[in-house]
Scaffold this motif. Structure first.
Motif, short mmCIF file in Angstrom:
data_model
loop_
_atom_site.label_atom_id
_atom_site.label_comp_id
_atom_site.label_asym_id
_atom_site.label_seq_id
_atom_site.Cartn_x
_atom_site.Cartn_y
_atom_site.Cartn_z
N LEU A 239 2.97 -4.85 -4.37
CA LEU A 239 1.59 -5.29 -4.61
C LEU A 239 1.23 -5.15 -6.08
CD1 LEU A 239 -1.22 -6.21 -3.64
CD2 LEU A 239 -1.73 -3.81 -3.22
N VAL A 240 1.58 -4.04 -6.69
CA VAL A 240 1.28 -3.84 -8.11
C VAL A 240 2.00 -4.89 -8.96
CG1 VAL A 240 1.63 -2.25 -10.07
CG2 VAL A 240 0.73 -1.39 -7.90
N PHE A 241 3.26 -5.19 -8.62
CA PHE A 241 4.01 -6.21 -9.34
C PHE A 241 3.34 -7.58 -9.20
CE2 PHE A 241 7.35 -9.47 -9.48
CZ PHE A 241 7.76 -9.30 -10.80
N ALA A 242 2.92 -7.93 -7.99
CA ALA A 242 2.25 -9.22 -7.77
C ALA A 242 0.92 -9.26 -8.53
CB ALA A 242 2.01 -9.45 -6.28
N LEU A 243 0.20 -8.14 -8.55
CA LEU A 243 -1.06 -8.09 -9.29
C LEU A 243 -0.82 -8.23 -10.79
CD1 LEU A 243 -4.07 -7.77 -8.79
CD2 LEU A 243 -3.78 -5.31 -9.04
N LEU A 244 0.23 -7.60 -11.30
CA LEU A 244 0.55 -7.75 -12.72
C LEU A 244 0.94 -9.19 -13.05
CD1 LEU A 244 2.51 -4.44 -13.43
CD2 LEU A 244 0.20 -5.06 -14.19
N CYS A 245 1.67 -9.85 -12.14
CA CYS A 245 2.00 -11.26 -12.34
C CYS A 245 0.73 -12.11 -12.37
CB CYS A 245 2.93 -11.76 -11.24
SG CYS A 245 4.60 -11.11 -11.34
N TYR A 246 -0.22 -11.81 -11.48
CA TYR A 246 -1.48 -12.54 -11.46
C TYR A 246 -2.25 -12.33 -12.77
CZ TYR A 246 -6.20 -13.97 -10.42
OH TYR A 246 -7.42 -14.56 -10.50
N VAL B 274 -11.91 -17.06 -9.79
CA VAL B 274 -10.90 -16.64 -8.82
C VAL B 274 -10.67 -15.14 -8.96
CG1 VAL B 274 -8.49 -16.90 -8.11
CG2 VAL B 274 -9.80 -18.90 -8.77
N SER B 275 -10.58 -14.66 -10.19
CA SER B 275 -10.38 -13.23 -10.43
C SER B 275 -11.55 -12.41 -9.92
CB SER B 275 -10.19 -12.97 -11.92
OG SER B 275 -9.07 -13.66 -12.40
N TYR B 276 -12.76 -12.90 -10.13
CA TYR B 276 -13.94 -12.20 -9.64
C TYR B 276 -13.94 -12.14 -8.11
CZ TYR B 276 -18.82 -11.13 -8.75
OH TYR B 276 -19.97 -10.56 -8.30
N GLY B 277 -13.64 -13.25 -7.47
CA GLY B 277 -13.56 -13.27 -6.01
C GLY B 277 -12.48 -12.34 -5.48
N LEU B 278 -11.35 -12.32 -6.15
CA LEU B 278 -10.26 -11.42 -5.78
C LEU B 278 -10.69 -9.97 -5.93
CD1 LEU B 278 -7.22 -11.59 -4.97
CD2 LEU B 278 -6.69 -11.42 -7.40
N TYR C 122 -13.24 -9.12 -3.09
CA TYR C 122 -12.54 -9.02 -1.80
C TYR C 122 -11.77 -7.71 -1.71
CZ TYR C 122 -9.48 -10.09 2.11
OH TYR C 122 -8.81 -10.04 3.30
N ASN C 123 -11.05 -7.35 -2.77
CA ASN C 123 -10.27 -6.12 -2.73
C ASN C 123 -11.16 -4.87 -2.78
OD1 ASN C 123 -7.45 -6.83 -2.43
ND2 ASN C 123 -7.76 -7.96 -4.31
N LEU C 124 -12.32 -4.97 -3.41
CA LEU C 124 -13.29 -3.86 -3.36
C LEU C 124 -13.78 -3.66 -1.94
CD1 LEU C 124 -15.07 -1.75 -4.77
CD2 LEU C 124 -16.72 -3.57 -5.22
N ASN C 125 -14.03 -4.75 -1.24
CA ASN C 125 -14.44 -4.67 0.16
C ASN C 125 -13.34 -4.04 1.01
OD1 ASN C 125 -16.01 -5.06 2.45
ND2 ASN C 125 -15.18 -7.10 2.81
N LEU C 126 -12.07 -4.40 0.75
CA LEU C 126 -10.96 -3.79 1.48
C LEU C 126 -10.87 -2.30 1.18
CD1 LEU C 126 -8.14 -6.46 1.06
CD2 LEU C 126 -9.46 -5.96 3.12
N LEU C 127 -11.07 -1.92 -0.07
CA LEU C 127 -11.02 -0.51 -0.45
C LEU C 127 -12.11 0.28 0.28
CD1 LEU C 127 -9.90 1.79 -2.25
CD2 LEU C 127 -11.62 1.11 -3.94
N PHE D 196 -2.20 -7.85 -0.49
CA PHE D 196 -1.03 -8.60 -0.94
C PHE D 196 -1.24 -10.10 -0.70
CE2 PHE D 196 3.46 -9.99 -0.67
CZ PHE D 196 3.88 -9.52 -1.90
N LYS D 197 -1.75 -10.45 0.48
CA LYS D 197 -2.03 -11.86 0.76
C LYS D 197 -3.07 -12.41 -0.20
CE LYS D 197 -3.19 -11.80 5.07
NZ LYS D 197 -3.57 -12.14 6.45
N SER D 198 -4.10 -11.63 -0.50
CA SER D 198 -5.16 -12.12 -1.39
C SER D 198 -4.61 -12.36 -2.80
CB SER D 198 -6.34 -11.15 -1.42
OG SER D 198 -6.02 -9.96 -2.10
N VAL D 199 -3.73 -11.49 -3.28
CA VAL D 199 -3.15 -11.69 -4.61
C VAL D 199 -2.26 -12.93 -4.62
CG1 VAL D 199 -1.61 -10.69 -6.34
CG2 VAL D 199 -3.36 -9.27 -5.28
N LEU D 200 -1.47 -13.12 -3.57
CA LEU D 200 -0.62 -14.31 -3.49
C LEU D 200 -1.46 -15.59 -3.43
CD1 LEU D 200 2.28 -13.22 -1.11
CD2 LEU D 200 2.27 -13.31 -3.61
N ILE D 201 -2.55 -15.55 -2.69
CA ILE D 201 -3.44 -16.71 -2.64
C ILE D 201 -4.07 -16.94 -4.00
CG2 ILE D 201 -5.63 -17.54 -1.68
CD1 ILE D 201 -4.74 -16.21 0.99
N GLY D 202 -4.45 -15.85 -4.70
CA GLY D 202 -5.00 -15.97 -6.05
C GLY D 202 -4.00 -16.60 -7.00
N ILE D 203 -2.73 -16.19 -6.91
CA ILE D 203 -1.70 -16.79 -7.75
C ILE D 203 -1.56 -18.27 -7.43
CG2 ILE D 203 0.80 -16.85 -8.20
CD1 ILE D 203 0.77 -13.78 -7.91
#
Length: 181
Positions: free
Chosen positions: A39-46, A59-63, A66-71, A113-120
């Motif tokens: 996940l960290v690697f995918a986030l760094l790629c994004y 897109v970054s703001y939405g991501l 969304y991840n704040l809501n998950l946290l 992980f899915k959200s970061v992949l969708i963001g990419i």
């Protein structure tokens, strides 16, 4: 009436792919460090992609939202003590109930992980590159983060729970302690 043969082939292929994905997810379940590293690697790629393209701030703001809501779901108890009574025992003979999360760790990781992949994937289409003044979005996200975490930490202190545990305590595994007599 039989369905079209192409429909059967497509549905069978879809089921096979879903089964393979589920097997991969089931096998990855005990490997917590490897999953979070991915996940960290995918986030760094994004982040690198957004930095390189100098865009996709919406897109970054939405991501981020969304991840704040998950946290929040991850650090929130499944049952709110204010609505359903205290979770932790108040007397010595009361039953101990461990902290149960509203969102389990695996689902938190998988959704992130899915959200970061969708963001990419969204960064490959110029439709999602809406021009905005990104410092305002960043400032607003930080305000939301700090206000939300302040409220959550107050809730934790009020009901005396800690949403993190670092495994079972082990006794006798450390270095031998010499008696100083």
């Amino acid at each position: 009436m039989d369905a079209a043969p192409a429909d059967n082939v497509l549905s069978r292929t879809g089921r096979r792919l879903n089964q393979r994905l589920q097997v991969l997810l089931d096998r990855s379940s005990p490997h917590i460090t490897a999953r979070w590293s991915c996940l960290v690697f995918a986030l760094l790629c994004y982040i690198a992609r957004v930095w390189y393209l100098r865009g996709f701030y919406i897109v970054s703001y939405g991501l981020g939202i969304y991840n704040l809501n998950l946290l929040l779901g991850f650090i929130t108890p499944q049952f709110d003590p204010e609505l359903e009574g205290p979770e932790l025992p108040t007397k010595a003979d009361a039953e101990f109930r461990p902290f149960v999360r509203r969102l389990p760790e695996f689902k938190f990781w998988y959704s992130s992980f899915k959200s970061v992949l969708i963001g990419i994937a969204m960064t490959f289409s110029s439709v999602f590159d809406v021009p905005v003044f990104w410092p305002i979005l960043l400032l607003y996200w930080f305000v939301l983060f700090f206000v939300t975490m302040k409220r959550q930490i107050r809730h934790m202190v009020k009901h005396r729970y800690l949403p993190f545990s670092f495994g079972k305590k082990r006794y006798g595994k450390g270095p031998a302690v010499k008696d100083s007599k």
